[in-house]
Scaffold this motif. Structure first.
Motif, PDB file in Angstrom:
ATOM      1  N   ARG A 163       4.676  -1.012   1.189  1.00 19.93           N
ATOM      2  CA  ARG A 163       3.811  -1.866   2.012  1.00 19.93           C
ATOM      3  C   ARG A 163       2.795  -1.039   2.794  1.00 19.93           C
ATOM      4  O   ARG A 163       1.756  -1.545   3.184  1.00 19.93           O
ATOM      5  CB  ARG A 163       4.653  -2.699   2.987  1.00 19.93           C
ATOM      6  N   SER A 164       3.129   0.230   3.035  1.00 23.26           N
ATOM      7  CA  SER A 164       2.211   1.154   3.685  1.00 23.26           C
ATOM      8  C   SER A 164       2.691   2.571   3.424  1.00 23.26           C
ATOM      9  O   SER A 164       3.809   2.774   2.941  1.00 23.26           O
ATOM     10  CB  SER A 164       2.097   0.876   5.192  1.00 23.26           C
ATOM     11  N   TYR A 165       1.847   3.539   3.738  1.00 20.07           N
ATOM     12  CA  TYR A 165       2.211   4.941   3.558  1.00 20.07           C
ATOM     13  C   TYR A 165       1.433   5.786   4.554  1.00 20.07           C
ATOM     14  O   TYR A 165       0.414   5.360   5.105  1.00 20.07           O
ATOM     15  CB  TYR A 165       1.962   5.412   2.120  1.00 20.07           C
ATOM     16  N   LYS A 166       1.965   6.982   4.761  1.00 16.97           N
ATOM     17  CA  LYS A 166       1.364   7.909   5.708  1.00 16.97           C
ATOM     18  C   LYS A 166       1.242   9.260   5.017  1.00 16.97           C
ATOM     19  O   LYS A 166       2.181   9.702   4.352  1.00 16.97           O
ATOM     20  CB  LYS A 166       2.276   8.042   6.926  1.00 16.97           C
ATOM     21  N   ASP A 225      -3.907   0.591  -3.887  1.00 24.07           N
ATOM     22  CA  ASP A 225      -4.721   0.991  -2.742  1.00 24.07           C
ATOM     23  C   ASP A 225      -5.767   1.989  -3.210  1.00 24.07           C
ATOM     24  O   ASP A 225      -5.481   2.823  -4.077  1.00 24.07           O
ATOM     25  CB  ASP A 225      -3.841   1.603  -1.644  1.00 24.07           C
ATOM     26  N   LEU A 284      -1.760   5.794   9.195  1.00 23.64           N
ATOM     27  CA  LEU A 284      -0.997   4.866   8.375  1.00 23.64           C
ATOM     28  C   LEU A 284      -1.974   4.066   7.522  1.00 23.64           C
ATOM     29  O   LEU A 284      -2.970   3.549   8.031  1.00 23.64           O
ATOM     30  CB  LEU A 284      -0.189   3.923   9.271  1.00 23.64           C
ATOM     31  N   PHE A 285      -1.694   3.974   6.225  1.00 23.48           N
ATOM     32  CA  PHE A 285      -2.533   3.207   5.304  1.00 23.48           C
ATOM     33  C   PHE A 285      -1.736   1.992   4.841  1.00 23.48           C
ATOM     34  O   PHE A 285      -0.693   2.139   4.201  1.00 23.48           O
ATOM     35  CB  PHE A 285      -2.949   4.061   4.108  1.00 23.48           C
ATOM     36  N   LYS A 286      -2.210   0.810   5.199  1.00 15.20           N
ATOM     37  CA  LYS A 286      -1.534  -0.426   4.790  1.00 15.20           C
ATOM     38  C   LYS A 286      -1.968  -0.802   3.389  1.00 15.20           C
ATOM     39  O   LYS A 286      -3.122  -0.625   3.016  1.00 15.20           O
ATOM     40  CB  LYS A 286      -1.848  -1.546   5.776  1.00 15.20           C
ATOM     41  N   ILE A 287      -1.022  -1.346   2.647  1.00 15.27           N
ATOM     42  CA  ILE A 287      -1.294  -1.781   1.283  1.00 15.27           C
ATOM     43  C   ILE A 287      -1.435  -3.295   1.305  1.00 15.27           C
ATOM     44  O   ILE A 287      -0.485  -4.004   1.637  1.00 15.27           O
ATOM     45  CB  ILE A 287      -0.164  -1.346   0.334  1.00 15.27           C
ATOM     46  N   ASP A 288      -2.610  -3.767   0.974  1.00 22.21           N
ATOM     47  CA  ASP A 288      -2.880  -5.206   0.950  1.00 22.21           C
ATOM     48  C   ASP A 288      -2.852  -5.692  -0.487  1.00 22.21           C
ATOM     49  O   ASP A 288      -3.872  -5.719  -1.167  1.00 22.21           O
ATOM     50  CB  ASP A 288      -4.240  -5.512   1.589  1.00 22.21           C
TER      51      ASP A 288
END
Length: 185
Positions: free
Chosen positions: A70-73, A104, A120-124
């Motif tokens: 759902r997100s990654y750093k 992404d 933090l990079f959110k995955i939409d």
């Protein structure tokens, strides 16, 4: 995140102890001190470094686990704005390590342009699937200005989302099947 969780559960670096496998198509000077397994050593001062290769990538095989990111750093290394920090990349998932789904994408992104940054990079995405493999693939030059911009470096990587431990389900199924066969005989 998942990497911290698996490190703690397995008692160490999850690549070194076989929990996952991580590799890259480009390791600086083919020197193991720049291996992508360093991305999982959160308390050490080591890092991953690619060579001067276009479209360098880092791939993680979660083996008998599936993830729903759902997100990654990603954390940058020490170094100024013009160091080999990622600028253009995609985050991809797969279940067979051949067919990849891009979830992404970043172009000319300056969020990693600096020393020791960890945004933090959110995955939409609408696809709520679970996947065995993830890949970060460089799609253009990094912020490196001394030579070509194909080099990139990262200090840490973390993923947030859901984790399925498939091996436990398979083991329980096998135990139940063996138990059932014993009863039938």
């Amino acid at each position: 995140g998942m990497i911290h969780f698996l490190n703690k559960k397995s008692g160490g670096n999850i690549h070194d102890n076989g929990t996952v496998e991580v590799w890259s198509n480009s390791i600086h000077l083919n020197d193991m001190k720049y291996h992508p397994k360093n991305l999982f050593d959160f308390k050490k001062d080591n890092f991953f470094a690619s060579d001067d290769t276009r479209f360098a990538s880092i791939c993680i095989d979660f083996k008998d686990r599936l993830i729903q990111p759902r997100s990654y750093k990603m954390k940058t290394c020490k170094g100024g704005e013009n160091s080999a920090h990622l600028k253009n990349w995609v985050f991809e998932v797969s279940n067979d390590n051949s067919n990849w789904i891009q979830i992404d994408r970043h172009e000319n992104d300056d969020k990693l342009r600096g020393s020791m940054l960890a945004p933090l990079f959110k995955i939409d995405i609408e696809n709520g699937g679970f996947y065995r493999y993830i890949r970060i693939r460089q799609t253009g030059e990094s912020w490196y200005t001394k030579k070509t911009g194909n080099y990139f470096i990262l200090r840490e990587f973390e993923i947030y989302g859901k984790l399925k431990e498939v091996s436990i389900q398979k083991q329980n199924w096998k135990k139940n099947l063996v138990f059932f066969l014993i009863i039938v005989k």
